[in-house]
Design a protein around this motif. Structure first.
Motif, short mmCIF file in Angstrom:
data_model
loop_
_atom_site.label_atom_id
_atom_site.label_comp_id
_atom_site.label_asym_id
_atom_site.label_seq_id
_atom_site.Cartn_x
_atom_site.Cartn_y
_atom_site.Cartn_z
N CYS A 5 43.79 -19.99 -41.49
CA CYS A 5 44.41 -19.04 -42.41
C CYS A 5 43.29 -18.21 -43.03
N GLU A 10 44.40 -4.64 -45.57
CA GLU A 10 45.19 -4.04 -44.50
C GLU A 10 44.33 -3.23 -43.53
N LEU A 13 43.34 -5.67 -40.82
CA LEU A 13 44.32 -6.67 -40.40
C LEU A 13 44.38 -6.78 -38.88
N LYS A 17 42.84 -9.86 -36.35
CA LYS A 17 43.76 -10.61 -35.47
C LYS A 17 43.34 -10.47 -34.01
N TRP A 36 51.36 -15.43 -38.07
CA TRP A 36 52.28 -15.18 -39.17
C TRP A 36 51.46 -14.52 -40.26
N GLN A 37 52.05 -13.53 -40.93
CA GLN A 37 51.31 -12.83 -41.97
C GLN A 37 52.25 -12.43 -43.10
N CYS A 38 51.69 -12.36 -44.29
CA CYS A 38 52.46 -11.87 -45.43
C CYS A 38 51.51 -11.12 -46.35
N GLU A 39 52.09 -10.20 -47.10
CA GLU A 39 51.32 -9.34 -47.99
C GLU A 39 51.27 -9.95 -49.39
N PHE A 66 46.43 -9.21 -46.86
CA PHE A 66 47.37 -9.98 -46.07
C PHE A 66 46.80 -11.37 -45.86
N LYS A 67 47.68 -12.37 -45.89
CA LYS A 67 47.32 -13.73 -45.49
C LYS A 67 47.83 -13.88 -44.07
N VAL A 68 46.95 -14.27 -43.17
CA VAL A 68 47.28 -14.44 -41.76
C VAL A 68 47.09 -15.91 -41.41
N GLU A 69 48.05 -16.47 -40.68
CA GLU A 69 47.97 -17.85 -40.22
C GLU A 69 48.18 -17.88 -38.71
#
Length: 103
Positions: A5, A10, A13, A17, A36-39, A66-69
């Motif tokens: 994670c 942005e 982003l 990835k 999976w990502q969320c702002e 963004f948090k990316v997992e």
């Protein structure tokens, strides 16, 4: 298997990835490029001696991030973390690595 994670502005982003996918992370069975990502909003204060990508030393900075997992196999986790650090714009990227169990 691991879960990686990380937090990224942005502007970087897709670049981060892609670097992780190129390193072999984000594969689940017969699928690749899985993430999976969320702002959200991150905050930090660059201290003396820092070279911040955003903000100024001594000033609290808030930024849309963004948090990316994504998952990563055991043998690729170290190259994946290295790829993340190379592609990430921050001097000290915030990331977490968790070992996953299979049931």
């Amino acid at each position: 298997m691991y879960k990686l994670c990380y937090f990224v502005p942005e502007s970087h982003l897709e670049q981060t990835k892609q670097a992780l996918f190129d390193a072999g992370a984000g594969k689940i069975g017969d699928y690749d490029s899985c993430a999976w990502q969320c702002e959200g909003e991150g905050q930090f204060r660059p201290l003396a001696g820092s070279d911040p990508f955003l903000g100024s030393q001594g000033e609290l900075e808030r930024v849309r991030e963004f948090k990316v997992e994504l998952v990563c196999s055991d043998e690729l986790i170290k190259p994946a973390v290295y790829a993340l650090k190379q592609a990430h714009p921050y001097e000290e990227p915030a990331y977490e690595v968790y070992r996953l169990e299979t049931f």
